[in-house]
Design a protein around this motif. Structure first.
Motif, PDB file in Angstrom:
ATOM      1  N   HIS A  52      16.989 -13.494   2.096  1.00 53.23           N
ATOM      2  CA  HIS A  52      15.845 -12.778   2.647  1.00 53.23           C
ATOM      3  C   HIS A  52      15.545 -13.237   4.080  1.00 53.23           C
ATOM      4  CE1 HIS A  52      14.937 -10.315  -0.691  1.00 53.23           C
ATOM      5  NE2 HIS A  52      14.294 -11.201  -1.439  1.00 53.23           N
ATOM      6  N   GLY A  78      10.117   0.887   5.065  1.00 51.60           N
ATOM      7  CA  GLY A  78      10.466   0.494   3.684  1.00 51.60           C
ATOM      8  C   GLY A  78      10.592  -1.012   3.594  1.00 51.60           C
ATOM      9  N   GLY A  80       9.102  -3.257   1.805  1.00 52.36           N
ATOM     10  CA  GLY A  80       9.032  -3.904   0.487  1.00 52.36           C
ATOM     11  C   GLY A  80       8.129  -5.132   0.563  1.00 52.36           C
ATOM     12  N   PHE A  83      10.624  -7.436   4.318  1.00 55.07           N
ATOM     13  CA  PHE A  83      11.937  -7.714   4.917  1.00 55.07           C
ATOM     14  C   PHE A  83      12.554  -6.480   5.571  1.00 55.07           C
ATOM     15  CE2 PHE A  83      11.454 -10.437   1.101  1.00 55.07           C
ATOM     16  CZ  PHE A  83      11.223 -11.618   1.797  1.00 55.07           C
ATOM     17  N   VAL A 100       5.848  -0.578   7.172  1.00 49.86           N
ATOM     18  CA  VAL A 100       5.596   0.649   6.404  1.00 49.86           C
ATOM     19  C   VAL A 100       6.250   0.546   5.032  1.00 49.86           C
ATOM     20  CG1 VAL A 100       6.143   3.126   6.267  1.00 49.86           C
ATOM     21  CG2 VAL A 100       5.532   2.113   8.468  1.00 49.86           C
ATOM     22  N   ASP A 101       5.491   0.896   4.004  1.00 48.83           N
ATOM     23  CA  ASP A 101       6.110   1.085   2.680  1.00 48.83           C
ATOM     24  C   ASP A 101       5.224   2.025   1.874  1.00 48.83           C
ATOM     25  OD1 ASP A 101       8.500  -0.612   1.063  1.00 48.83           O
ATOM     26  OD2 ASP A 101       7.107   0.506  -0.204  1.00 48.83           O
ATOM     27  N   SER A 102       5.861   2.826   1.028  1.00 50.01           N
ATOM     28  CA  SER A 102       5.095   3.807   0.253  1.00 50.01           C
ATOM     29  C   SER A 102       4.506   3.188  -1.018  1.00 50.01           C
ATOM     30  CB  SER A 102       6.002   4.988  -0.107  1.00 50.01           C
ATOM     31  OG  SER A 102       7.177   4.516  -0.715  1.00 50.01           O
ATOM     32  N   THR A 103       4.889   1.963  -1.363  1.00 44.15           N
ATOM     33  CA  THR A 103       4.368   1.335  -2.585  1.00 44.15           C
ATOM     34  C   THR A 103       3.157   0.469  -2.259  1.00 44.15           C
ATOM     35  OG1 THR A 103       6.612   1.325  -3.436  1.00 44.15           O
ATOM     36  CG2 THR A 103       5.029  -0.002  -4.628  1.00 44.15           C
ATOM     37  N   LYS A 106       3.008  -3.379  -3.057  1.00 43.58           N
ATOM     38  CA  LYS A 106       3.798  -4.241  -2.172  1.00 43.58           C
ATOM     39  C   LYS A 106       3.040  -4.467  -0.866  1.00 43.58           C
ATOM     40  CE  LYS A 106       8.282  -2.959  -4.045  1.00 43.58           C
ATOM     41  NZ  LYS A 106       9.579  -2.322  -3.824  1.00 43.58           N
ATOM     42  N   GLY A 127       2.261   4.085   3.036  1.00 39.69           N
ATOM     43  CA  GLY A 127       2.444   5.536   3.120  1.00 39.69           C
ATOM     44  C   GLY A 127       3.914   5.864   3.223  1.00 39.69           C
ATOM     45  N   ARG A 128       4.182   7.146   3.169  1.00 38.43           N
ATOM     46  CA  ARG A 128       5.584   7.578   3.240  1.00 38.43           C
ATOM     47  C   ARG A 128       5.966   7.796   4.688  1.00 38.43           C
ATOM     48  NH1 ARG A 128       7.822  10.231  -1.953  1.00 38.43           N
ATOM     49  NH2 ARG A 128       9.633  10.078  -0.607  1.00 38.43           N
ATOM     50  N   ALA A 129       7.166   7.345   5.010  1.00 37.28           N
ATOM     51  CA  ALA A 129       7.684   7.520   6.366  1.00 37.28           C
ATOM     52  C   ALA A 129       7.659   8.999   6.768  1.00 37.28           C
ATOM     53  CB  ALA A 129       9.100   6.973   6.448  1.00 37.28           C
ATOM     54  N   GLU A 130       7.945   9.891   5.809  1.00 36.91           N
ATOM     55  CA  GLU A 130       8.004  11.330   6.128  1.00 36.91           C
ATOM     56  C   GLU A 130       6.663  11.828   6.671  1.00 36.91           C
ATOM     57  OE1 GLU A 130       9.035   9.901   3.325  1.00 36.91           O
ATOM     58  OE2 GLU A 130      10.473  11.131   2.212  1.00 36.91           O
ATOM     59  N   VAL A 150      17.090   0.639   2.154  1.00 37.86           N
ATOM     60  CA  VAL A 150      16.149   1.701   1.765  1.00 37.86           C
ATOM     61  C   VAL A 150      16.863   2.971   1.313  1.00 37.86           C
ATOM     62  CG1 VAL A 150      14.293   3.211   2.601  1.00 37.86           C
ATOM     63  CG2 VAL A 150      14.258   0.766   3.141  1.00 37.86           C
ATOM     64  N   LEU A 159      14.284   9.306   8.139  1.00 33.27           N
ATOM     65  CA  LEU A 159      13.017   8.585   7.909  1.00 33.27           C
ATOM     66  C   LEU A 159      12.660   7.686   9.090  1.00 33.27           C
ATOM     67  CD1 LEU A 159      13.500   7.381   4.203  1.00 33.27           C
ATOM     68  CD2 LEU A 159      12.310   9.430   5.011  1.00 33.27           C
TER      69      LEU A 159
HETATM   70  N1  SAH Z   1      13.319  -3.667   2.972  1.00 33.88           N
HETATM   71  C1  SAH Z   1      13.024  -4.416   1.788  1.00 33.88           C
HETATM   72  C2  SAH Z   1      12.768  -3.506   0.580  1.00 33.88           C
HETATM   73  C3  SAH Z   1      13.916  -2.649   0.154  1.00 33.88           C
HETATM   74  S1  SAH Z   1      13.570  -1.689  -1.309  1.00 33.88           S
HETATM   75  C4  SAH Z   1      14.130  -5.391   1.488  1.00 33.88           C
HETATM   76  O1  SAH Z   1      15.171  -5.306   2.103  1.00 33.88           O
HETATM   77  O2  SAH Z   1      13.947  -6.265   0.637  1.00 33.88           O
HETATM   78  C5  SAH Z   1      13.197  -0.118  -0.583  1.00 33.88           C
HETATM   79  C6  SAH Z   1      11.744   0.030  -0.212  1.00 33.88           C
HETATM   80  O3  SAH Z   1      11.607   1.238   0.525  1.00 33.88           O
HETATM   81  C7  SAH Z   1      10.815   0.132  -1.409  1.00 33.88           C
HETATM   82  O4  SAH Z   1       9.818  -0.852  -1.321  1.00 33.88           O
HETATM   83  C8  SAH Z   1      10.251   1.544  -1.333  1.00 33.88           C
HETATM   84  O5  SAH Z   1       8.897   1.617  -1.753  1.00 33.88           O
HETATM   85  C9  SAH Z   1      10.400   1.870   0.147  1.00 33.88           C
HETATM   86  N2  SAH Z   1      10.537   3.308   0.453  1.00 33.88           N
HETATM   87  C10 SAH Z   1      11.456   4.160  -0.086  1.00 33.88           C
HETATM   88  N3  SAH Z   1      11.300   5.384   0.432  1.00 33.88           N
HETATM   89  C11 SAH Z   1      10.272   5.326   1.306  1.00 33.88           C
HETATM   90  C12 SAH Z   1       9.629   6.288   2.157  1.00 33.88           C
HETATM   91  N4  SAH Z   1      10.034   7.552   2.169  1.00 33.88           N
HETATM   92  N5  SAH Z   1       8.616   5.871   2.948  1.00 33.88           N
HETATM   93  C13 SAH Z   1       8.200   4.590   2.911  1.00 33.88           C
HETATM   94  N6  SAH Z   1       8.769   3.631   2.128  1.00 33.88           N
HETATM   95  C14 SAH Z   1       9.791   3.992   1.348  1.00 33.88           C
END
Ligand code: SAH
Length: 238
Positions: A52, A78, A80, A83, A100-103, A106, A127-130, A150, A159
């Motif tokens: 990591h 994304g 997470g 990272f 940025v992450d959609s979850t 996290k 939020g979502r990158a889109e 991602v 994205l």
């Molecule tokens: N970059 C981190 C996480 C990878 S897992 C690492 O390398 O450890 C992929 C991550 O992308 C997930 O946390 C998921 O929620 C996020 N993700 C997937 N599609 C996405 C989107 N459209 N917009 C924002 N985040 C997104």
């Protein structure tokens, strides 16, 4: 933290005591929060340090020093559990970082880390990158756009590249046999205003297991219709 110290030297940067303390805190919080939230499958201390932290820093070996001058705007799509964005922010405290992450869960963790490590000039966006890429505040604003693990490149480019300023760089952390994937991204890069610059293997011992940084240059503006609506870049790649 000996591996991280060696890796950072290998990638061309020296970490001070405060930075090592920040990595150590981040490591402890990651392990503790991972018991409740499913943040990472990598949980041994040695692996966190190498796969990591050091892996996130590998890009430092390939960025030109001018790219990092001033206060570059950097975004991690994304992210997470943070990272590669947070390890890079610890190593380069002067950057302005957006994560940025959609979850949402996290991003609670990421927000907690930013506070715990007292990191300044970090914006955390759940939020979502889109969707975020269409907001004028974020569109084509970033000098460096990073993303690790991602999506496949043709989708990931859609994205990520709308966030990238013209003359900026988009770097994707990739693993495995990626030549077909890189080739299949040619059309997507072209449509989105980017050119493939280079594909650099990571050679630090322990990370030399087929890791690559795919680096593209943003050469012209991304047409406003991209990214398409949430889900489409993945379901129906350019
Ligand atoms: N970059 C981190 C996480 C990878 S897992 C690492 O390398 O450890 C992929 C991550 O992308 C997930 O946390 C998921 O929620 C996020 N993700 C997937 N599609 C996405 C989107 N459209 N917009 C924002 N985040 C997104």
């Amino acid at each position: 933290m000996q591996t991280l110290i060696s890796a950072s030297n290998y990638f061309g940067i020296e970490l001070n005591g405060r930075q090592l303390e920040q990595y150590s805190l981040y490591h402890d919080e990651l392990i503790s929060w991972n018991r409740k939230l499913n943040l990472t499958s990598i949980i041994s201390p040695a692996e966190i340090e190498l796969k990591h932290f050091a892996d996130s820093l590998s890009v430092l070996a390939v960025l030109e020093p001018e790219t990092l001058q001033g206060k570059p705007e950097v975004i991690d799509i994304g992210t997470g559990a943070g990272f590669p964005g947070i390890p890079l922010k610890i190593a380069l405290p002067h950057i302005n970082l957006t994560l940025v992450d959609s979850t949402q869960k996290k991003m609670f963790f990421v927000e907690h880390i930013v506070q715990k490590l007292k990191l300044e000039n970090v914006t955390v966006l759940a939020g979502r990158a889109e969707e975020l890429a269409h907001k004028p505040l974020y569109r084509e604003r970033f000098h460096l756009v990073f993303s690790r693990a991602v999506a496949k490149l043709p989708s990931l480019a859609e994205l990520s590249l709308p966030f990238c300023a013209i003359n900026g760089l988009f770097v994707a952390w990739k693993k495995g046999d990626i030549s077909a994937e890189v080739e299949s991204a040619g059309h997507s890069l072209n449509v989105l205003g980017a050119r493939l610059k280079c594909v650099i293997p990571v050679t630090f011992p322990g990370l030399d297991d087929g890791r690559f940084l795919v680096i593209t240059n943003k050469v012209s503006s991304t047409p406003p219709k991209y990214p398409r609506r949430p889900g489409t870049p993945l379901k129906n790649p350019l």
